[in-house]
Scaffold this motif. Structure first.
Motif, PDB file in Angstrom:
ATOM      1  N   ARG B  97      79.134  41.909  38.603  1.00  0.00           N
ATOM      2  CA  ARG B  97      80.498  42.414  38.498  1.00  0.00           C
ATOM      3  C   ARG B  97      81.516  41.280  38.527  1.00  0.00           C
ATOM      4  O   ARG B  97      82.449  41.243  37.728  1.00  0.00           O
ATOM      5  CB  ARG B  97      80.800  43.290  39.728  1.00  0.00           C
ATOM      6  N   ILE B  98      81.305  40.377  39.483  1.00  0.00           N
ATOM      7  CA  ILE B  98      82.234  39.238  39.598  1.00  0.00           C
ATOM      8  C   ILE B  98      82.204  38.417  38.306  1.00  0.00           C
ATOM      9  O   ILE B  98      83.248  38.019  37.782  1.00  0.00           O
ATOM     10  CB  ILE B  98      81.860  38.374  40.822  1.00  0.00           C
ATOM     11  N   ALA B  99      81.010  38.191  37.775  1.00  0.00           N
ATOM     12  CA  ALA B  99      80.895  37.421  36.535  1.00  0.00           C
ATOM     13  C   ALA B  99      81.667  38.086  35.404  1.00  0.00           C
ATOM     14  O   ALA B  99      82.379  37.427  34.626  1.00  0.00           O
ATOM     15  CB  ALA B  99      79.416  37.278  36.155  1.00  0.00           C
ATOM     16  N   ARG B 100      81.549  39.391  35.318  1.00  0.00           N
ATOM     17  CA  ARG B 100      82.257  40.132  34.269  1.00  0.00           C
ATOM     18  C   ARG B 100      83.766  40.038  34.442  1.00  0.00           C
ATOM     19  O   ARG B 100      84.504  39.842  33.474  1.00  0.00           O
ATOM     20  CB  ARG B 100      81.834  41.612  34.302  1.00  0.00           C
ATOM     21  N   ILE B 101      84.226  40.181  35.687  1.00  0.00           N
ATOM     22  CA  ILE B 101      85.680  40.122  35.899  1.00  0.00           C
ATOM     23  C   ILE B 101      86.202  38.717  35.565  1.00  0.00           C
ATOM     24  O   ILE B 101      87.288  38.563  35.010  1.00  0.00           O
ATOM     25  CB  ILE B 101      86.044  40.537  37.345  1.00  0.00           C
ATOM     26  N   ILE B 102      85.389  37.701  35.884  1.00  0.00           N
ATOM     27  CA  ILE B 102      85.803  36.335  35.531  1.00  0.00           C
ATOM     28  C   ILE B 102      85.946  36.217  34.013  1.00  0.00           C
ATOM     29  O   ILE B 102      86.903  35.618  33.504  1.00  0.00           O
ATOM     30  CB  ILE B 102      84.798  35.300  36.077  1.00  0.00           C
ATOM     31  N   VAL B 127      85.476  24.906  28.888  1.00  0.00           N
ATOM     32  CA  VAL B 127      84.420  24.332  29.735  1.00  0.00           C
ATOM     33  C   VAL B 127      84.412  25.003  31.110  1.00  0.00           C
ATOM     34  O   VAL B 127      83.462  25.697  31.456  1.00  0.00           O
ATOM     35  CB  VAL B 127      84.584  22.799  29.890  1.00  0.00           C
ATOM     36  N   ASP B 128      85.476  24.806  31.881  1.00  0.00           N
ATOM     37  CA  ASP B 128      85.457  25.264  33.283  1.00  0.00           C
ATOM     38  C   ASP B 128      85.116  26.753  33.406  1.00  0.00           C
ATOM     39  O   ASP B 128      84.127  27.128  34.048  1.00  0.00           O
ATOM     40  CB  ASP B 128      86.814  25.023  33.960  1.00  0.00           C
ATOM     41  N   ILE B 129      85.983  27.581  32.814  1.00  0.00           N
ATOM     42  CA  ILE B 129      85.868  29.018  33.096  1.00  0.00           C
ATOM     43  C   ILE B 129      84.591  29.632  32.513  1.00  0.00           C
ATOM     44  O   ILE B 129      83.918  30.414  33.194  1.00  0.00           O
ATOM     45  CB  ILE B 129      87.132  29.774  32.634  1.00  0.00           C
ATOM     46  N   LEU B 198      94.949  27.520  43.963  1.00  0.00           N
ATOM     47  CA  LEU B 198      95.371  28.801  43.380  1.00  0.00           C
ATOM     48  C   LEU B 198      94.233  29.588  42.729  1.00  0.00           C
ATOM     49  O   LEU B 198      94.183  30.814  42.863  1.00  0.00           O
ATOM     50  CB  LEU B 198      96.516  28.580  42.389  1.00  0.00           C
ATOM     51  N   THR B 199      93.327  28.918  42.008  1.00  0.00           N
ATOM     52  CA  THR B 199      92.266  29.712  41.371  1.00  0.00           C
ATOM     53  C   THR B 199      91.301  30.276  42.413  1.00  0.00           C
ATOM     54  O   THR B 199      90.728  31.350  42.215  1.00  0.00           O
ATOM     55  CB  THR B 199      91.489  28.918  40.308  1.00  0.00           C
ATOM     56  N   ALA B 200      91.134  29.573  43.532  1.00  0.00           N
ATOM     57  CA  ALA B 200      90.273  30.114  44.596  1.00  0.00           C
ATOM     58  C   ALA B 200      90.907  31.377  45.172  1.00  0.00           C
ATOM     59  O   ALA B 200      90.202  32.341  45.503  1.00  0.00           O
ATOM     60  CB  ALA B 200      90.055  29.073  45.683  1.00  0.00           C
ATOM     61  N   LEU B 201      92.234  31.372  45.281  1.00  0.00           N
ATOM     62  CA  LEU B 201      92.917  32.553  45.810  1.00  0.00           C
ATOM     63  C   LEU B 201      92.871  33.705  44.801  1.00  0.00           C
ATOM     64  O   LEU B 201      92.770  34.873  45.182  1.00  0.00           O
ATOM     65  CB  LEU B 201      94.355  32.200  46.188  1.00  0.00           C
ATOM     66  N   LEU B 202      92.929  33.355  43.512  1.00  0.00           N
ATOM     67  CA  LEU B 202      92.766  34.399  42.499  1.00  0.00           C
ATOM     68  C   LEU B 202      91.325  34.932  42.529  1.00  0.00           C
ATOM     69  O   LEU B 202      91.081  36.129  42.337  1.00  0.00           O
ATOM     70  CB  LEU B 202      93.109  33.841  41.107  1.00  0.00           C
ATOM     71  N   PHE B 203      90.385  34.040  42.820  1.00  0.00           N
ATOM     72  CA  PHE B 203      88.991  34.483  42.964  1.00  0.00           C
ATOM     73  C   PHE B 203      88.871  35.491  44.109  1.00  0.00           C
ATOM     74  O   PHE B 203      88.103  36.457  44.025  1.00  0.00           O
ATOM     75  CB  PHE B 203      88.069  33.288  43.195  1.00  0.00           C
ATOM     76  N   ALA B 204      89.645  35.263  45.186  1.00  0.00           N
ATOM     77  CA  ALA B 204      89.630  36.220  46.310  1.00  0.00           C
ATOM     78  C   ALA B 204      90.069  37.598  45.816  1.00  0.00           C
ATOM     79  O   ALA B 204      89.477  38.628  46.186  1.00  0.00           O
ATOM     80  CB  ALA B 204      90.535  35.722  47.428  1.00  0.00           C
ATOM     81  N   GLU B 205      91.093  37.618  44.968  1.00  0.00           N
ATOM     82  CA  GLU B 205      91.518  38.900  44.392  1.00  0.00           C
ATOM     83  C   GLU B 205      90.409  39.531  43.549  1.00  0.00           C
ATOM     84  O   GLU B 205      90.224  40.739  43.540  1.00  0.00           O
ATOM     85  CB  GLU B 205      92.734  38.680  43.477  1.00  0.00           C
TER      86      GLU B 205
END
Lengths: 286, 520
Positions: B97-102, B127-129, B198-205
């Protein structure tokens, strides 16, 4: 008239030679019954450094041997040890006060342990290596390689314990400096004689006898040592200090073992602790 | 003397091609993510800026020791009550699920990463995402297959993982740490870098969107003190760190005498070795990719070019010509090749070492390029006539600065390449297959790229020899770093903490194998 025994002088085993400690020091080793057995060499900081140098010098050649060849050499150690069973049984009985049956058991197990590790030489790569299916047109292969020079503080068991910590280090191509059991150092030197006559290149295994608290810190902080096995360090405070010192060049550290049944079949972790994973990429195309 | 065009603009004119920021909704301030909720931290808080403009992007909380304690306790609860006991097949579905949302929010993540880090949107997007998503997919599939990992019939999670990650690939480093930890049944307390939270915090969301049970992932923002508190917390069973060798050594000291397992992915000074039979244009692309990718903020960057003497002039000429076409500037412009240096501090470090390079006698060259007036910028730079004694050949610069050395024989190349305390990566460029394999054997580095460079994949282990750290991330070794084997355990750890609260029950069985015969 009774014949007078010819007693052996126990020295160090460094670079394939049997030197005395450069410090000229020795210490008294008594048997289980409290009688004098021998004077063992009391290794110094300089001896530790010489041993590391010998191990480093031996590393390129030993790690470049084929796995097949390393397996043959380890097997040869087992053969030579088997041929000297009686001597080791006698030494274990004298130093540890073992019964004849127990001493037999440990010597047999030490030989069998060497045979077991000899067989791993050309298999461990297949067990822990990987072909990696990357998402692109690339060949990608991971294989284990030896970490380099590993310092080992050997456990109390003077033969089986020692063999069980040294064989997994060298079978994959590492070289090592072993600090033998402080209480029972003599068997380690006799095992050195076995290794010296088993086609094992000088310097692959170097044996120091003496004080763990004195010698181990120099090995832990040595910048040309890649890993340190603290299995035989009984003092938790000393073990923590050695681990701190090892961080100076990020040595791989194996922490002290608790109570260990050396007769049980080991896992492969004593080999993998001293292996690096190398991954090679190459594009695929025409 | 090599002829080089005066200005990149002389070759190509580019219209601006800005990526829209509107896809990203940055809040004015962010709390810590503990036990599934955003909460205020006890620390002073700090600002995160765009290194390209120095614009303040958001205020971020700073976690102190009490916050760390709260997060570790939440992680422990989640591990023992929910995540550890959960069947692997169910954990897998959360990770999928997390992979899909990413993937679904990929553009948003890429833009945010580019804004907060300064890297070109092209790299964040391409590359990154994508690799972040791939990591979660890869490890998701492992969650219910742990018995096939070669670690015995029923390997166990270690418990709570404390993870500290750097600013160069913020979300990618998060993925490398979080995905295998969660797949193996651990829970995590992760601290992103101070300059790129910031992206880590978006990952929390994203974790909230995925309904991930509270406490499985905890994100604590902060600086070095927060990281130290995470690493040294007694309730942490596993420490994973990516960053400088200096901090890595401090962590190795901090965990000494404990039973914490550690993975360290540290610095590098990779040799990129070009032989005289290498396809020169491909090699030049590889050199450029090796050192200018991500502004050279790459631990495995090919920061030492070792070029065979007979082709050195030709390679350098073509390299300079290629460097003159690199576009340095607005990270959100889709044509940008080299973005902003991540922080003023890092820029100062790059400047200092580059000045040392000049002072020590190396020849410095950069293409003409206009740098923006605001923000932190450093032009792509090469140093020629570098010797092994030069600091720029020995120390990690972590910027777009290449040191060029030459060699005559393969043996000399190996000698020079290995003459470093690091051992993270290396590159080899040659058309001769047997030479590639020989070089790959000789190089003491965890990743060897032959006729390519800076390639990453979740199935491919990554990590170094010597002072580049220990342990691997990615692939099967990356999974094993978060698992305790359940068979072949002949010894019991001397310190009781090894069987931490969470795993005490599960490991009791295996450790009882040791009957405690301790003599020879």
């Amino acid at each position: 008239m009774a014949r007078i025994d010819v007693k052996k002088t126990y020295k160090l085993y460094v670079g394939g030679q049997f030197p005395r400690s450069e410090s000229g020091r020795s210490y008294v080793v008594n048997g289980a019954d409290g009688t004098f057995l021998a004077n063992a060499a009391l290794a110094s900081r300089k001896d530790a450094r010489d041993a590391v140098q010998a191990a480093r010098k031996a590393f390129d050649g030993w790690s470049a041997r084929t796995a097949y060849n390393r397996g043959q050499v380890i097997y040869r150690i087992a053969e030579v040890l088997e041929g000297r069973r009686a001597q080791f049984v006698a030494e274990l009985r004298a130093s540890e006060g073992l019964t004849a049956a127990d001493a037999d058991t440990y010597v047999d197990a030490a030989v069998d342990r060497l045979v077991w590790y000899a067989g791993w030489a050309d298999k461990v790569t297949q067990v822990v290596g990987n072909a990696n299916p990357v998402a692109g047109p690339y060949f990608n292969l991971s294989s284990p390689e030896p970490s380099g020079v590993v310092a080992v503080v050997a456990p109390t068991g003077p033969l089986l314990g020692l063999v069980s910590v040294v064989a997994p280090v060298i079978v994959t191509g590492n070289t090592c400096v072993v600090v033998a059991s402080e209480a029972h150092p003599l068997t380690a030197i006799t095992l050195g004689e076995v290794m010296a006559t088993s086609d094992l290149p000088g310097g692959v295994v170097n044996v120091l006898t003496g004080s763990v608290a004195e010698v181990a810190p120099w090995l832990a902080s040595h910048m040309d040592v890649n890993g340190i096995d603290l299995t035989g360090v009984a003092d938790a405070g000393l073990a923590a200090d050695l681990e701190v010192a090892a961080a100076d060049n990020l040595k791989r550290v194996r922490r002290p073992a608790g109570r260990t049944d050396w007769l049980a079949e080991p896992g492969i972790d004593r080999m993998t602790d001293w292996l690096e994973t190398k991954t090679v990429w190459h594009p695929v195309g025409i | 003397m090599v002829k080089v065009p005066e200005k990149a603009g002389a070759f190509f004119e580019y219209a601006p091609a800005p990526e829209s920021r509107s896809v990203v909704d940055i809040k004015p301030s962010y709390g810590l993510f503990i036990d599934g909720e955003f909460v205020d931290g006890n620390g002073a808080g700090f600002k995160t800026i765009s290194p390209a403009t120095e614009e303040v992007l958001a205020e971020v909380s700073e976690a102190d020791e009490a916050d760390v304690d709260r997060a570790v306790k939440a992680a422990r609860r989640a591990q023992t009550r929910v995540w550890g006991p959960m069947p692997g097949s169910e954990r897998a579905k959360y990770l999928f699920r997390i992979a899909r949302i990413i993937q679904e929010r990929g553009r948003e993540l890429a833009v945010l990463e580019s804004l907060d880090n300064g890297k070109p949107i092209r790299e964040a997007r391409d590359v990154d995402i994508p690799i972040v998503a791939a990591h979660f997919f890869y490890y998701a599939g492992w969650a219910d297959k742990l018995s096939w990992a070669g670690l015995g019939p029923d390997p166990k999670p270690l418990g709570v993982a404390g993870q500290v990650i750097p600013w160069n690939f913020p979300l990618l480093m998060l993925a490398w740490k979080v995905a295998p930890a969660l797949a193996a049944g651990n829970t995590v307390v992760l601290k992103p870098a101070e300059t790129t939270p910031l992206t880590a915090l978006l990952f929390a969301e994203i974790c909230q969107q995925a309904d991930l049970p509270p406490g499985v992932v905890n994100i604590l923002t902060g600086a070095g003190d927060t990281g130290r508190a995470v690493v040294s917390h007694a309730g942490v069973d596993k420490v994973a760190f990516t960053g400088s060798t200096e901090v890595g050594k401090a962590i190795a000291r901090a965990v000494a005498g404990t039973s914490k397992k550690v993975t360290l992915e540290l610095g590098g000074k990779a040799a990129n070795i070009v032989f005289d039979d290498a396809p020169v244009d491909q090699a030049v692309e590889g050199i450029v990719n090796g050192i200018f990718f991500n502004q050279g903020h790459v631990c495995c960057a090919g920061s030492r070019l070792l070029v065979q003497e007979s082709v050195a002039d030709e390679v350098l000429e073509r390299l300079k010509r290629r460097m003159a076409t690199l576009r340095v500037g607005d990270p959100l412009d889709k044509n940008t090749d080299v973005g902003a240096i991540n922080s003023a501090e890092q820029l100062a470090r790059i400047r200092e070492l580059s000045d040392v390079g000049e002072a020590e006698g190396a020849g410095r060259w950069s293409p003409e390029c206009e740098l923006p007036s605001n923000g932190f910028w450093f032009p792509p730079t090469i140093f020629t006539g570098v010797t092994q004694a030069h600091r720029i050949a020995r120390e990690e610069i972590f910027g777009p600065v290449l040191s060029v050395l030459t060699f005559r024989t393969p043996a000399e190349a190996v000698e020079k390449a290995n003459n470093t305390p690091y051992g993270l990566s290396a590159g080899v460029w040659t058309d001769k297959g047997s030479r590639i394999l020989w070089m790959a054997n000789q190089l003491r580095a965890g990743v060897v790229w032959a006729n390519t460079f800076n390639k990453f994949d979740p199935t491919s282990p990554f990590g170094g020899y010597k002072e580049s750290g220990y342990g691997r991330e990615g692939g099967l070794p990356g999974l094993a770093a978060y698992l305790a084997p359940t068979s072949h355990l002949a010894t019991t750890p001397a310190t009781s903490q090894a069987t931490s609260q969470s795993t005490a029950e599960s490991t009791a069985e295996s450790t009882s194998e040791s009957t405690g015969r301790a003599s020879s």
